[in-house]
Scaffold this active site. Structure first.
Site, PDB file in Angstrom:
ATOM      1  N   GLU A 136     -64.152  48.513 -29.825  1.00  0.00           N
ATOM      2  CA  GLU A 136     -63.988  49.967 -29.810  1.00  0.00           C
ATOM      3  C   GLU A 136     -62.865  50.394 -30.760  1.00  0.00           C
ATOM      4  O   GLU A 136     -61.801  49.785 -30.793  1.00  0.00           O
ATOM      5  CB  GLU A 136     -63.673  50.410 -28.376  1.00  0.00           C
ATOM      6  N   LYS A 166     -68.973  58.815 -27.949  1.00  0.00           N
ATOM      7  CA  LYS A 166     -68.851  58.324 -26.571  1.00  0.00           C
ATOM      8  C   LYS A 166     -69.068  59.477 -25.597  1.00  0.00           C
ATOM      9  O   LYS A 166     -68.534  60.576 -25.780  1.00  0.00           O
ATOM     10  CB  LYS A 166     -67.468  57.706 -26.366  1.00  0.00           C
ATOM     11  N   CYS A 183     -68.033  50.953 -23.917  1.00  0.00           N
ATOM     12  CA  CYS A 183     -67.024  50.548 -22.933  1.00  0.00           C
ATOM     13  C   CYS A 183     -67.216  51.173 -21.557  1.00  0.00           C
ATOM     14  O   CYS A 183     -67.995  50.700 -20.751  1.00  0.00           O
ATOM     15  CB  CYS A 183     -65.624  50.847 -23.482  1.00  0.00           C
ATOM     16  N   PRO A 215     -32.122  34.771 -20.770  1.00  0.00           N
ATOM     17  CA  PRO A 215     -31.058  34.291 -19.878  1.00  0.00           C
ATOM     18  C   PRO A 215     -31.689  33.503 -18.729  1.00  0.00           C
ATOM     19  O   PRO A 215     -32.435  34.069 -17.925  1.00  0.00           O
ATOM     20  CB  PRO A 215     -30.396  35.579 -19.368  1.00  0.00           C
ATOM     21  N   LEU A 216     -31.455  32.214 -18.665  1.00  0.00           N
ATOM     22  CA  LEU A 216     -31.997  31.367 -17.600  1.00  0.00           C
ATOM     23  C   LEU A 216     -31.040  31.382 -16.418  1.00  0.00           C
ATOM     24  O   LEU A 216     -29.880  30.984 -16.552  1.00  0.00           O
ATOM     25  CB  LEU A 216     -32.181  29.936 -18.089  1.00  0.00           C
ATOM     26  N   SER A 217     -31.529  31.821 -15.266  1.00  0.00           N
ATOM     27  CA  SER A 217     -30.671  31.906 -14.085  1.00  0.00           C
ATOM     28  C   SER A 217     -30.773  30.680 -13.196  1.00  0.00           C
ATOM     29  O   SER A 217     -29.967  30.508 -12.282  1.00  0.00           O
ATOM     30  CB  SER A 217     -31.057  33.138 -13.260  1.00  0.00           C
ATOM     31  N   GLY A 218     -31.788  29.859 -13.446  1.00  0.00           N
ATOM     32  CA  GLY A 218     -32.049  28.760 -12.528  1.00  0.00           C
ATOM     33  C   GLY A 218     -33.018  29.136 -11.443  1.00  0.00           C
ATOM     34  O   GLY A 218     -33.369  28.310 -10.595  1.00  0.00           O
ATOM     35  N   GLY A 219     -33.482  30.400 -11.451  1.00  0.00           N
ATOM     36  CA  GLY A 219     -34.456  30.877 -10.480  1.00  0.00           C
ATOM     37  C   GLY A 219     -35.860  30.847 -11.045  1.00  0.00           C
ATOM     38  O   GLY A 219     -36.087  30.594 -12.226  1.00  0.00           O
ATOM     39  N   ILE A 220     -36.824  31.181 -10.183  1.00  0.00           N
ATOM     40  CA  ILE A 220     -38.226  30.994 -10.554  1.00  0.00           C
ATOM     41  C   ILE A 220     -38.713  32.048 -11.544  1.00  0.00           C
ATOM     42  O   ILE A 220     -39.630  31.796 -12.337  1.00  0.00           O
ATOM     43  CB  ILE A 220     -39.109  30.979  -9.281  1.00  0.00           C
ATOM     44  N   ASP A 221     -38.125  33.259 -11.564  1.00  0.00           N
ATOM     45  CA  ASP A 221     -38.609  34.309 -12.463  1.00  0.00           C
ATOM     46  C   ASP A 221     -38.284  34.001 -13.921  1.00  0.00           C
ATOM     47  O   ASP A 221     -39.157  34.024 -14.796  1.00  0.00           O
ATOM     48  CB  ASP A 221     -38.020  35.663 -12.065  1.00  0.00           C
ATOM     49  N   SER A 222     -37.010  33.724 -14.207  1.00  0.00           N
ATOM     50  CA  SER A 222     -36.661  33.368 -15.590  1.00  0.00           C
ATOM     51  C   SER A 222     -37.303  32.046 -15.978  1.00  0.00           C
ATOM     52  O   SER A 222     -37.644  31.827 -17.148  1.00  0.00           O
ATOM     53  CB  SER A 222     -35.143  33.306 -15.769  1.00  0.00           C
TER      54      SER A 222
END
Length: 715
Positions: A44, A113, A174, A360-367
């Site tokens: 499209e 369309k 679409c 920035p790595l925090s050591g947590g699961i998100d980063s």
């Protein structure tokens, strides 16, 4: 019996990149013709790009689209093939989203369309007007730049079909596939055998199945061939268009393209026998309905899609049969997270012409999840490089500072990750040795360039400045401070991390003897954003965020998948760790935990998010639904307290969504304020009317969570 060679294409177009879009369209047509195809369909609005948004209101966008089309028509590329090309067209001073059907340097039809996408992420009616004259057409007078090429003064504009020597082609755009009264039904009853659908459909976790089922259903009871082309890639915004071009016949998928790919051009072809469509349509009930159907105006073209020679194929018939037998291919949600955001990150990185990413790595699961997605991107780059993808190799060389004629090829994902991905652990006295160790171990496992620092002197300097100015020194709650002091001291750390992130992103390439800068990636998940469990302008504030539309529950599943699929054992430690911001002092009796701070679990947040957005529930509506879902283990009063607590926190933190980092859209309950979730950001956060009604109803409802309660006495 006549064999037709048909195809659909997926292009990675970029909004307003008219030159690049033109080149990719031409390449797709050339590949189609190489495969012997006689019908080519593109995504499209492929000429200007789908995501132009308010640029569609500019005359420049319309003008440049015509210029690109004129250049396509002036070449030999449309000779011997019917091409379905997308662009905006102004007809009688009204802007329409159109398909332009061309053949042998002639425009056969401009098809506007009729049903526009105008909810969720889409605002097509802000720019376009739907064509309301169904089965009607008018003359459209062409601009002079087209007249010069085609020698046509005017062409049909409206709801028509194309009649070739051997079959009939109808166009669907679409959203028209998703509407209850889809045009393919009436077109099919009037004898249209091949349907084209050009789409700009974005990726969302678990969404592809719906699209595939609709395409299969479109031809199962109706009979016919359905060619579906979709945009693929990031064209400049939060969405990733997930390709998956398909060709279906009589309810079966016979060819399917990739859903996630670094390719700029992907062409999907299949050879079909049109007699299979005709034999599928021999039922009496279908014949009776077709005999009384309304007629579409047919644009006749003296061209046959088939060669007319039985068995004259290029070998793709066998591939089509195999695909039909095996069925459509689907990725698991974990694979979708590994691939979709990774492809989106690659497009953003190469098109912004920057040198890499910083997290920035925090050591947590998100980063951790953000970093693993970047590593997944590096794996895809290495895989494409091993296959000799010239565009990927050229982009990779530019990013790492190698000249175009260099021999460098990014074959090793760890080595490439070290060149373009930078991570940093920003510790304070409140950080634990475990998170620092996990961050370092993860960086070593994926190969990122990692730095480790303590920012206590910086935090202390800010506290000293405040004490010097006011004569008051704030303390943490653990040291006798008030709630306001405690929160302020947490936010100092969070916001200073954002400053440091941008400092390091700007200068780390310089430190390594390179030029350019890095893009900062955010790592707040969709549930934390919904609840507002983040500091405004902290390290969740970044350039872009690959996990901002993904739930914590799905992120955990993704990390478990990546642990095995990417062979990263350290991810086990992230899965078992308790989520914590580590912004308060740790003691023998207290360790800060996210779910305790939020007053709700991440699983509960996913439910709240789905009811609020997808089910369109206010506080009372959510309460009544949850009484049925949670009533077996929670009392009505407990459910009422949970709902009220969620809406209070959601409402008082809604303002944070106005500054939310642009995030990859992956979840149907995303709270993204800027595009997807259009709601106020100043609420009556205690909802006095709504909460009162909830309390009144909760007080009289029976408690089904207690087996001892006599459930017969409920009236």
């Amino acid at each position: 019996m006549g064999h037709l060679i048909t195809l659909a294409t997926s292009l990675n177009q970029w909004a307003l990149d008219f030159q690049g879009n033109y080149e990719r369209i031409i390449q797709s047509i050339a590949i189609a013709k190489e495969h012997g195809a006689t019908l080519r369909v593109g995504p499209e609005l492929e000429i200007p790009g789908y995501g132009c948004y308010d640029h569609f209101l500019e005359g420049d966008t319309i003008l440049h689209s015509w210029e690109v089309l004129a250049k396509i028509l002036a070449s030999d590329h449309t000779m011997g093939i019917v091409c379905d090309i997308g662009m905006p067209v102004v007809h009688k001073n009204v802007i329409y989203n159109c398909r332009v059907i061309v053949h042998d340097r002639q425009i056969l039809l401009i098809r506007p369309k009729m049903w526009l996408a105008n909810d969720g992420n889409y605002r097509e009616m802000r720019y376009f007007t739907p064509w309301m004259k169904h089965r009607q057409w008018e003359d459209h007078f062409l601009p002079r730049i087209i007249q010069t090429v085609t020698k046509q003064i005017k062409v049909p504009f409206g709801d028509c079909v194309i009649s070739t020597v051997d079959t009939c082609i109808g166009v669907e755009l679409c959203e028209e596939l998703f509407t209850p009264a889809s045009p393919h039904i009436s077109m099919g009853l009037d004898g249209v055998e091949i349907f084209t659908n050009s789409s700009g459909s974005h990726h969302e976790l678990r969404k592809l199945y719906t699209r595939v089922e609709l395409i299969k259903e479109a031809t199962l009871k109706l009979g016919g061939v359905y060619l579906y082309a979709n945009q693929q890639g990031c064209d400049g915004d939060r969405l990733y268009y997930d390709g998956c071009a398909m060709i279906a016949m009589n309810g079966h998928i016979i060819a399917q393209g990739s859903q996630f790919s670094l390719n700029d051009v992907e062409v999907v072809t299949a050879t079909i026998d049109i007699e299979d469509v005709r034999s599928h349509r021999t039922s009496r009930s279908r014949g009776l309905q077709a005999a009384r159907s309304e007629v579409f105006h047919r644009i006749e073209v003296p061209f046959a899609l088939s060669s007319g020679k039985f068995g004259d194929t290029d070998g793709t018939m066998t591939l089509g049969i195999q695909a039909k037998l095996s069925g459509a291919r689907f990725h698991t949600p974990e694979e979708e997270i590994a691939l979709g955001p990774a492809c989106w990150l690659w497009d953003y990185l190469r098109r912004s012409r920057t040198q890499g990413y910083f997290v920035p790595l925090s050591g947590g699961i998100d980063s951790c999840a953000t970093a693993v997605i970047v590593y997944s991107m590096c794996r895809l780059v290495a895989e494409a490089a091993r296959k000799g993808d010239k565009q990927v190799i050229a982009d990779a060389r530019r990013m790492v500072g190698e000249p175009e004629d260099s021999v460098y090829i990014p074959l090793d994902p760890h080595e490439f990750c070290n060149k373009i991905f930078h991570t940093c652990y920003m510790g304070t006295e409140n950080s634990s040795a475990e998170t620092r160790k996990r961050a370092k171990a993860l960086s070593e496992a994926i190969g990122s360039y990692h730095v480790d620092l303590n920012m206590d002197t910086l935090v202390t300097s800010v506290r000293d400045l405040f004490a010097f100015v006011t004569g008051m020194r704030p303390q943490f709650r653990a040291h006798g401070g008030s709630g306001a002091e405690n929160l302020a001291l947490q936010n100092i750390q969070a916001r200073l991390r954002m400053l440091l992130a941008y400092l390091f992103a700007q200068l780390l390439p310089w430190v390594r003897g390179r030029q350019g800068a890095l893009l900062v990636l955010g790592s707040a998940n969709v549930d934390e954003s919904l609840r507002g469990y983040l500091t405004k302008y902290d390290c969740s504030s970044a350039d872009i965020n690959p996990i901002g539309g993904i739930s914590k529950t799905d992120l955990k599943k993704f990390i478990a998948y990546a642990r095995d699929a990417f062979e990263i054992p350290i991810l086990n430690d992230f899965l078992s760790a308790i989520p914590t911001a580590e912004l308060e002092p740790i003691s023998e009796t207290y360790v800060q935990a996210d779910e305790a701070d939020m007053g709700m679990t991440y699983d509960e947040l996913s439910v709240f998010g789905r009811f609020r957005k997808v089910e369109k529930c206010g506080p009372y509506g959510m309460f009544t639904k949850l009484v049925h879902e949670w009533g077996s283990f929670l009392s009505p009063v407990q459910i009422a307290e949970k709902v009220k607590h969620f809406f209070f926190e959601y409402a008082r933190n809604r303002h944070k969504m106005t500054t939310l980092t642009p995030s990859y859209h992956a979840e149907s309950y995303s709270p993204d304020d800027n595009r997807f979730d259009l709601r106020p950001f100043l609420y009556p956060s205690r909802f006095p009317w709504q909460f009162k009604k909830i309390d009144e109803v909760a007080a009289v409802l029976p408690d089904r969570s207690n087996p001892a309660v006599d459930k017969t006495k409920t009236d």
